[in-house]
Design an enzyme around this catalytic site. Structure first.
Site, PDB file in Angstrom:
ATOM      1  N   ASP A   1       6.339  15.306   4.596  1.00  0.00           N
ATOM      2  CA  ASP A   1       6.497  16.718   4.239  1.00  0.00           C
ATOM      3  C   ASP A   1       6.084  17.665   5.361  1.00  0.00           C
ATOM      4  O   ASP A   1       6.541  18.781   5.428  1.00  0.00           O
ATOM      5  CB  ASP A   1       5.710  17.037   2.958  1.00  0.00           C
ATOM      6  CG  ASP A   1       4.311  16.465   2.988  1.00  0.00           C
ATOM      7  OD1 ASP A   1       3.739  16.354   4.096  1.00  0.00           O
ATOM      8  OD2 ASP A   1       3.773  16.127   1.922  1.00  0.00           O
TER       9      ASP A   1
ATOM     10  N   ALA B   1      53.626   0.791   4.768  1.00  0.00           N
ATOM     11  CA  ALA B   1      52.975   0.515   3.492  1.00  0.00           C
ATOM     12  C   ALA B   1      51.717  -0.322   3.660  1.00  0.00           C
ATOM     13  O   ALA B   1      50.741  -0.143   2.947  1.00  0.00           O
ATOM     14  CB  ALA B   1      53.951  -0.194   2.558  1.00  0.00           C
TER      15      ALA B   1
ATOM     16  N   THR C   1      51.013   2.081  -6.233  1.00  0.00           N
ATOM     17  CA  THR C   1      49.862   1.199  -6.432  1.00  0.00           C
ATOM     18  C   THR C   1      48.648   1.606  -5.620  1.00  0.00           C
ATOM     19  O   THR C   1      47.529   1.412  -6.050  1.00  0.00           O
ATOM     20  CB  THR C   1      50.209  -0.267  -6.088  1.00  0.00           C
ATOM     21  OG1 THR C   1      50.616  -0.312  -4.729  1.00  0.00           O
ATOM     22  CG2 THR C   1      51.292  -0.794  -6.983  1.00  0.00           C
ATOM     23  N   ASP C   2      48.854   2.194  -4.449  1.00  0.00           N
ATOM     24  CA  ASP C   2      47.706   2.435  -3.570  1.00  0.00           C
ATOM     25  C   ASP C   2      46.857   3.622  -3.994  1.00  0.00           C
ATOM     26  O   ASP C   2      45.667   3.510  -4.205  1.00  0.00           O
ATOM     27  CB  ASP C   2      48.175   2.653  -2.130  1.00  0.00           C
ATOM     28  CG  ASP C   2      48.002   1.397  -1.319  1.00  0.00           C
ATOM     29  OD1 ASP C   2      47.847   0.343  -1.957  1.00  0.00           O
ATOM     30  OD2 ASP C   2      48.016   1.477  -0.081  1.00  0.00           O
TER      31      ASP C   2
ATOM     32  N   ASP D   1       4.448   8.510   0.866  1.00  0.00           N
ATOM     33  CA  ASP D   1       3.171   9.198   0.751  1.00  0.00           C
ATOM     34  C   ASP D   1       2.618   8.944  -0.633  1.00  0.00           C
ATOM     35  O   ASP D   1       3.369   8.735  -1.570  1.00  0.00           O
ATOM     36  CB  ASP D   1       3.380  10.711   0.889  1.00  0.00           C
ATOM     37  CG  ASP D   1       3.685  11.108   2.303  1.00  0.00           C
ATOM     38  OD1 ASP D   1       3.189  10.430   3.209  1.00  0.00           O
ATOM     39  OD2 ASP D   1       4.427  12.089   2.495  1.00  0.00           O
TER      40      ASP D   1
ATOM     41  N   ASP E   1       5.331  14.960  10.452  1.00  0.00           N
ATOM     42  CA  ASP E   1       6.094  13.836   9.909  1.00  0.00           C
ATOM     43  C   ASP E   1       7.501  13.765  10.494  1.00  0.00           C
ATOM     44  O   ASP E   1       8.161  12.735  10.404  1.00  0.00           O
ATOM     45  CB  ASP E   1       6.225  13.972   8.384  1.00  0.00           C
ATOM     46  CG  ASP E   1       4.893  13.777   7.682  1.00  0.00           C
ATOM     47  OD1 ASP E   1       4.035  13.089   8.264  1.00  0.00           O
ATOM     48  OD2 ASP E   1       4.714  14.298   6.574  1.00  0.00           O
TER      49      ASP E   1
HETATM   50 MG    MG Z   1      -0.640  15.375   1.954  1.00  0.00          MG
END
Ligand code: MG
Ligand code: ADP
Length: 946
Positions: free
Chosen positions: A652, A331, A749-750, A377, A656
């Site tokens: 983008d 338990a 309870t758990d 950006d 990058d």
């Molecule tokens: Mg750009």
């Protein structure tokens, strides 16, 4: 022993037989499924597809083998039938576990096995219904565990489905966007820079294709590909220059090719199959929990051994004590913690999709709340990326093309890649195209007299592009446009009134400065006339004549200002990164109100000049990076991380990707971004909006808070159970709970209340506190103390009741303690819904799932106490009204105590966050526990002895 009358005639033998039968059938079914999946892998189209030497086949044979049309591609019908034959184009993510398998795995826990063996022994010794009931509860427990794991896997799979990539292909003669998953051998696809290759593809046409094969070969230098290359049959993978492989990415160029293998038949699939199951990535918290669970289990088992010894010493039956301590161990070891964390994260990720943030890696949900820096950006993320050309400079600023600027107008109209009138294309170019159109210069019309014969496309490093056009008298006219700082140095004079005059760069600079400070993006145009087109495209941009400037306006997104305010209060610094002019960047930054001084700005060239040391020391003050090229983003991330910051970075383009990978939270754009950026990112903004990042951080903080509450609840409950069972024999009281009752407490309870805590709405002020450190301990902010003292308090309340009832000879003393323990824990669940806010202020009804879970818990417990049938199994007795009242009233002590704790927290009197670097030791905690333990034991003992 004698069976209770409810079980008279109950055929235990039959029940056992049925269970056994189910087990055997389940196991056999599992084995059958395993064998079937293995068989499917070994034969069929996959291996057949892999054996063909695709790289040496001539095109004609390729066409006949794959049976497709070079121009038309496959028909939709044919594609569908191939999809059923070859299966989806997907790499199998390890073996999916079946439900039966998940259920069986639940029983593989060591303590559970021990308990099953113990139950078996007691069954054999005659304690039949006890043993059976224990097995039944364990089975229920396992069912709940299976359900949780199943949900977690489902939620994660759903998330993965959302992130599925697409690609461009030719079907039935039309170029369309296809789901990468539905590609089949024979599909003709088009690849462009920034695409991730969706399958293994034999190239058919296209030039200048360069591919990054690092994911496959580990070689990070881009490889040049060539559709016409002749490759020897035994060439290694990396040298098959007419093939591109799934998972690699196109860095430069454009090509058409035909899919030769898909899914597991691709080289990537082959590697995945060799490596076997891919482990799901675990979050920092999950790793810490796993480590902690190990230590906790050891501690709990130690305590249980102690309880066993104490019981033995007090003369309790050995088997009973053994069952008790093992039940307590089962338990009190919170084995469900990591799974519930996964569920909470996956559900959180689903909520985030609703606010346009798509999570690609689950751990990001947890760590988002810790972001200290957002590097974003400018164009498209902070601004709408809907440009409008406002002014033109040809010596002076004009609103429209002045009559004498005919050549300038043509340059604007022709030097772009906009399609469909002035609609489709890069926003900067669309705006320019519109400007020309308003002046009556239609691109299509001009192009018929000045056809394009060469070009040098735009890239973010050069910041310019060039197009070459054939004039009617056989000359070649070259137009260049780009960032002024990149075009001006290439100019030798300026064009005014159809003559070349001197350049006067200062005048131009002045004009630029003036508009840039107002927040305009500026583009410079230049031209050159030569008799013959230069043989190489690289020679286009030379000895130019400056034509003029265009000033473009890009409105800020309206939500951004608010989002930046939120960041400020949340202790997150926002950094703007742009390729634009410093003055333009600063104008935007001022408008957004996140910086005002020029000291906080640096431009690309200055950044290049700085050494790492110098950059690192100054990076904390920099808020605006202007004129940077994407490769410098990586440096920015590294410098910030070296200072211990937790960095989110947007991007983008192909360039990058390294910065996105390196960043703690890489953020890609859903609309304008490339596949490569998206693959590298942890999160994709479906609306490209900066405010979405902030919303996601907000959500991340809420989710983490709730996970913390769940952990707090579970650990405190377990500590309450342990205290009760440990202290009772020490102070001379009988065993408070029977093994079965312990398991029951854990069951009611758990599970439900704990899970329901993860539905908690956000707390007030989530975005008004500083970011949480990712290396923060689980016990930070008082969780450890809470777990110990509230657990102790629960134990004390139960023991007090036990003490009174036992010595007053109340018949139902054990049922009283049993019920009280459950109710105390449920009350605790209600009161820790907020870490600071009081329950009344927060509103009792703001988390209905939790209220429901608590109500179910109460009802179940009442059933166990009042239903005669369950009385016999659980050895309980109905509680008289008075005692039941006690069970409802005493838990208020817990509520009051925790409310007091929260009151102190609100006044900053306790649980102050520790200094960041300081490593917390758990030793004072343990010492405190021991001290309190000894003290309380002494009190009780002296009380009970007389
Ligand atoms: Mg750009
Ligand atoms: P950002 O995304 O930070 O706004 P970019 O890296 O896209 O900046 O662009 C950098 C610079 O390149 C811009 O300031 C602009 O002067 C120039 N530029 C942008 N788009 C084009 C284009 N299509 N053709 C020529 N130059 C461009």
């Amino acid at each position: 022993m004698k069976l209770p009358h409810y079980f008279d005639g109950w055929p235990y033998g039959w029940l056992a037989a049925v269970l056994l039968f189910l087990g055997v059938v389940g196991g056999a079914f599992g084995i059958y499924l395993r064998i079937r999946s293995r068989q499917r892998k070994a034969s069929g189209p996959v291996s057949e597809q892999r054996r063909v030497p695709w790289h040496i086949l001539p095109i004609e044979e390729l066409v006949s083998r794959l049976n497709f049309d070079l121009e038309q591609g496959l028909g939709e019908k044919e594609a569908t039938s191939r999809l059923t034959r070859y299966g989806p184009n997907a790499i199998e993510e390890g073996k999916r576990r079946t439900l039966v398998r998940m259920l069986l795995d639940q029983f593989l826990d060591f303590m559970i096995l021990v308990l099953i063996v113990a139950a078996g022994i007691s069954f054999w010794l005659g304690e039949r219904e006890d043993a059976l009931a224990i097995s039944a509860i364990l089975f229920l427990n396992a069912l709940i565990g299976t359900f949780q794991e199943y949900r977690a896997e489902k939620a994660v799979a759903a998330l993965r489905r959302l992130a599925r990539p697409s690609c461009k292909g030719v079907r039935g003669g039309e170029v369309k966007s296809l789901r990468a998953r539905e590609l089949v051998p024979g599909d003709v696809v088009v690849l462009e820079a920034g695409d991730v290759v969706p399958a293994d593809i034999r190239l058919l046409e296209g030039a200048g294709l360069q591919v990054d094969e690092a994911p496959l070969t580990g070689e990070s230098v881009a490889v040049a590909k060539d559709p016409a290359a002749s490759v020897p049959e035994d060439a290694p993978l990396a040298e098959r220059r007419n093939l591109v492989y799934r998972g690699t990415s196109v860095t430069i160029g454009r090509a058409k090719g035909v899919v030769v293998t898909t899914g597991m038949a691709t080289e990537m699939g082959h590697i995945a199959a060799l490596l076997g199951r891919t482990q799901a990535e675990r979050t920092p918290l999950q790793k810490r929990l796993a480590r902690f669970s190990g230590r906790l289990a050891a501690g709990v088992i130690g305590i249980c051994a102690l309880i066993f010894a104490l019981g033995w010493w007090r003369g309790e039956p050995l088997l009973l004590m053994f069952m008790t301590s093992v039940s307590l161990a089962v338990a009190a070891v919170p084995e469900a913690l990591p799974v519930v964390v996964t569920i909470a994260l996956a559900l959180g990720a689903r909520a985030m999709v609703r606010c346009h943030a798509l999570i690609r890696r689950l751990p990001a949900v947890e760590t988002l709340g810790s972001v200290t820096y957002i590097c974003t950006d400018k164009t498209g993320t902070l601004t709408e990326n809907r440009m409008r050309a406002d002014a033109i400079w040809t010596g002076d600023w004009h609103e429209n093309f002045p009559g004498e600027a005919a050549l300038f107008g043509r340059a604007v109209a022709l030097n772009n890649d906009v399609k469909e009138g002035c609609k489709e294309g890069e926003p900067t170019e669309v705006a320019l195209c519109r400007l020309a159109l308003e002046a009556g210069l239609e691109r299509a019309e001009l192009e018929s007299t000045l056809p394009r014969i060469g070009e040098l496309p735009f890239d973010t490093r050069r910041k310019r592009m060039a197009t070459a056009h054939q004039t009617s008298d056989g000359d070649c006219l070259i137009f260049v446009k780009g960032a002024p700082e990149s075009v001006l140095p290439l100019c030798r004079g300026r064009w005014e009134d159809d003559t070349i005059i001197s350049l006067q760069p200062e005048r131009i600079e002045q004009a630029i400065e003036a508009k840039a400070t107002e927040g305009y993006r500026l583009l410079a145009f230049a031209f050159r006339r030569v008799e013959e087109a230069p043989p190489r495209d690289e020679d286009l941009e030379k000895e130019l004549v400056f034509l003029g400037l265009v000033a473009l306006r890009d409105p800020l997104r309206p939500e951004v200002s608010d989002a930046i305010d939120q960041c400020r209060s949340a202790g997150i610094k926002v950094v703007m990164i742009t390729g634009d002019h410093p003055a333009t960047a600063l104008a935007y930054a001022r408008q957004l109100g996140f910086t005002a001084s020029e000291q906080s700005l640096i431009d690309g060239p200055a950044l290049t000049a700085l050494d790492d040391e110098g950059f690192r020391s100054g990076v904390g003050n920099l808020r605006v990076y202007a004129r940077v090229d994407p490769a410098q983003k990586l440096r920015i991330v590294e410098a910030l991380q070296a200072r211990g910051e937790f960095v989110a970075m947007t991007g983008d383009g192909v360039n990058d990707a390294p910065a996105l990978k390196k960043a703690d939270i890489g953020v890609a754009m859903g609309q304008i971004g490339t596949d490569v950026a998206r693959e590298a990112a942890d999160m994709v903004l479906l609306d490209d909006n900066f405010a979405t990042i902030v919303a996601a951080v907000h959500e991340g903080r809420r989710i983490f808070d709730n996970i913390r509450k769940f952990i707090k609840y579970t650990l405190t409950s377990n500590s309450g159970e342990i205290w009760t069972l440990l202290l009772a024999p020490l102070v001379g009281l009988p065993l408070p709970l029977l093994p079965l009752q312990i398991l029951w407490v854990n069951l009611v309870t758990d599970g439900l209340p704990g899970l329901a805590l993860t539905f908690e709405p956000q707390e007030k002020g989530v975005m008004a506190r500083p970011p949480r450190r990712t290396d923060e301990s689980i016990f930070a902010h008082g969780l450890g103390y809470h777990m110990v003292w509230v657990g102790l308090l629960i134990g004390l309340v139960c023991l007090l009741a036990l003490y009174w009832a036992y010595f007053e000879d109340v018949a139902a003393w054990r049922s009283l303690v049993f019920t009280l323990l459950v109710f105390c824990q449920l009350a605790h669940a209600l009161v820790i819904r907020s870490e600071r806010e009081s329950l009344w202020r927060q509103g009792l009804f703001s988390n209905l799932p939790l209220l429901g879970a608590v109500a179910i818990g109460i009802l179940l417990q009442l059933a166990v106490v009042y239903l005669p049938f369950l009385n016999d199994i659980f050895k309980t007795r109905p509680l008289p009204a008075g005692l039941l009242g006690i069970c409802f009233v005493l838990p208020l002590v817990i509520v009051a105590a925790v409310e007091t704790e929260k009151w102190l927290v609100r006044r900053n009197l306790i649980y102050q966050p520790s200094a960041p670097q300081e490593k917390r030791s758990i030793r004072p905690l343990i010492l405190a526990i021991c001290r309190w333990g000894v003290f309380l034991t002494a009190c009780f003992y002296s009380a009970s002895v007389k």
